[in-house]
Motif scaffolding. Sequence first.
Motif, PDB file in Angstrom:
ATOM      1  N   LEU A 299     -11.954  -5.008  -8.020  1.00  0.00           N
ATOM      2  CA  LEU A 299     -10.731  -5.087  -8.807  1.00  0.00           C
ATOM      3  C   LEU A 299      -9.825  -3.958  -8.339  1.00  0.00           C
ATOM      4  O   LEU A 299     -10.295  -2.863  -8.049  1.00  0.00           O
ATOM      5  N   PRO A 300      -8.507  -4.187  -8.258  1.00  0.00           N
ATOM      6  CA  PRO A 300      -7.623  -3.126  -7.757  1.00  0.00           C
ATOM      7  C   PRO A 300      -7.604  -1.915  -8.701  1.00  0.00           C
ATOM      8  O   PRO A 300      -7.220  -2.054  -9.858  1.00  0.00           O
TER       9      PRO A 300
ATOM     10  N   PRO B  15      -5.507  11.549   0.990  1.00  0.00           N
ATOM     11  CA  PRO B  15      -4.930  10.208   1.155  1.00  0.00           C
ATOM     12  C   PRO B  15      -5.381   9.265   0.023  1.00  0.00           C
ATOM     13  O   PRO B  15      -6.405   8.597   0.121  1.00  0.00           O
ATOM     14  N   ILE B  16      -4.619   9.272  -1.051  1.00  0.00           N
ATOM     15  CA  ILE B  16      -4.886   8.408  -2.201  1.00  0.00           C
ATOM     16  C   ILE B  16      -3.762   7.387  -2.276  1.00  0.00           C
ATOM     17  O   ILE B  16      -2.583   7.746  -2.232  1.00  0.00           O
ATOM     18  N   TYR B  17      -4.151   6.117  -2.384  1.00  0.00           N
ATOM     19  CA  TYR B  17      -3.179   5.032  -2.318  1.00  0.00           C
ATOM     20  C   TYR B  17      -3.209   4.160  -3.560  1.00  0.00           C
ATOM     21  O   TYR B  17      -4.218   4.086  -4.267  1.00  0.00           O
ATOM     22  N   GLN B  18      -2.110   3.473  -3.753  1.00  0.00           N
ATOM     23  CA  GLN B  18      -1.999   2.453  -4.792  1.00  0.00           C
ATOM     24  C   GLN B  18      -1.746   1.123  -4.079  1.00  0.00           C
ATOM     25  O   GLN B  18      -0.843   1.023  -3.249  1.00  0.00           O
ATOM     26  N   TYR B  19      -2.563   0.138  -4.402  1.00  0.00           N
ATOM     27  CA  TYR B  19      -2.438  -1.189  -3.801  1.00  0.00           C
ATOM     28  C   TYR B  19      -1.971  -2.162  -4.887  1.00  0.00           C
ATOM     29  O   TYR B  19      -2.507  -2.160  -5.995  1.00  0.00           O
ATOM     30  N   ARG B  20      -0.986  -2.979  -4.560  1.00  0.00           N
ATOM     31  CA  ARG B  20      -0.472  -3.949  -5.531  1.00  0.00           C
ATOM     32  C   ARG B  20      -0.101  -5.254  -4.846  1.00  0.00           C
ATOM     33  O   ARG B  20       0.291  -5.266  -3.676  1.00  0.00           O
ATOM     34  N   ALA B  21      -0.203  -6.343  -5.607  1.00  0.00           N
ATOM     35  CA  ALA B  21       0.272  -7.659  -5.162  1.00  0.00           C
ATOM     36  C   ALA B  21       1.214  -8.165  -6.252  1.00  0.00           C
ATOM     37  O   ALA B  21       0.833  -8.204  -7.429  1.00  0.00           O
ATOM     38  N   ARG B  22       2.421  -8.515  -5.869  1.00  0.00           N
ATOM     39  CA  ARG B  22       3.432  -9.004  -6.807  1.00  0.00           C
ATOM     40  C   ARG B  22       3.977 -10.335  -6.305  1.00  0.00           C
ATOM     41  O   ARG B  22       4.073 -10.571  -5.094  1.00  0.00           O
TER      42      ARG B  22
ATOM     43  N   GLU C 198      -5.900 -10.736  -7.401  1.00  0.00           N
ATOM     44  CA  GLU C 198      -5.096  -9.704  -6.753  1.00  0.00           C
ATOM     45  C   GLU C 198      -5.937  -8.936  -5.727  1.00  0.00           C
ATOM     46  O   GLU C 198      -5.480  -8.674  -4.614  1.00  0.00           O
ATOM     47  N   ALA C 199      -7.168  -8.602  -6.076  1.00  0.00           N
ATOM     48  CA  ALA C 199      -8.040  -7.884  -5.140  1.00  0.00           C
ATOM     49  C   ALA C 199      -8.333  -8.726  -3.903  1.00  0.00           C
ATOM     50  O   ALA C 199      -8.334  -8.206  -2.777  1.00  0.00           O
TER      51      ALA C 199
ATOM     52  N   ARG D  40       0.885  -1.162   0.000  1.00  0.00           N
ATOM     53  CA  ARG D  40       0.000   0.000   0.000  1.00  0.00           C
ATOM     54  C   ARG D  40       0.920   1.209   0.000  1.00  0.00           C
ATOM     55  O   ARG D  40       1.669   1.416   0.956  1.00  0.00           O
ATOM     56  N   LEU D  41       0.882   1.984  -1.087  1.00  0.00           N
ATOM     57  CA  LEU D  41       1.771   3.142  -1.220  1.00  0.00           C
ATOM     58  C   LEU D  41       0.948   4.397  -1.437  1.00  0.00           C
ATOM     59  O   LEU D  41       0.106   4.450  -2.333  1.00  0.00           O
TER      60      LEU D  41
END
Length: 153
Positions: A100-101, A15-22, A85-86, A7-8
């Motif tokens: 969905l992310p 407060p706006i974030y980017q969520y990712r799964a790698r 991913e979500a 979570r970045l």
Amino acid sequence: MDIIVSRLRLAGTAPIYQYRARVPLYEVGPARRPRCVVLQATLGNGRVQSTRLADVIAPDSWFERHLAIPCGLAARLTFVARRIEALIIRTVYPEMTAELPPLMFALDHDPGDARFCVTTADLNGIFDRVSPDIETLMAADLGLHQGGDRRAA
């Protein structure tokens, strides 16, 4: 299988974030590893080579295709990967409620940046198995449990 979930916060006042799964490349099956898109993910104090979930879940036949891939198949693979991913992201960060992310996700509070490494079932090549029931797939089907096995990345 380990998954790096992050979570970045994006620059700005809201407060706006980017969520990712790698997925770290060392978790990807050896035969498909050379065909994956290589990304960098932060794990601990260093960076590790990782890839997208779509490259991990794709059936083996996907990599045997030539450059011409029907758009419907590519779209379905992308949708299934984003849905998985979500599910993974929502297990770690329950505030991310999207199905969905999204590229950006606005919050009404500021929880700060975070990274975790979670353990799931082996996701290599599971597309054909999970695609027909993707609408009813749950985190538990992936070996995930809310707030369960997560370690600081």
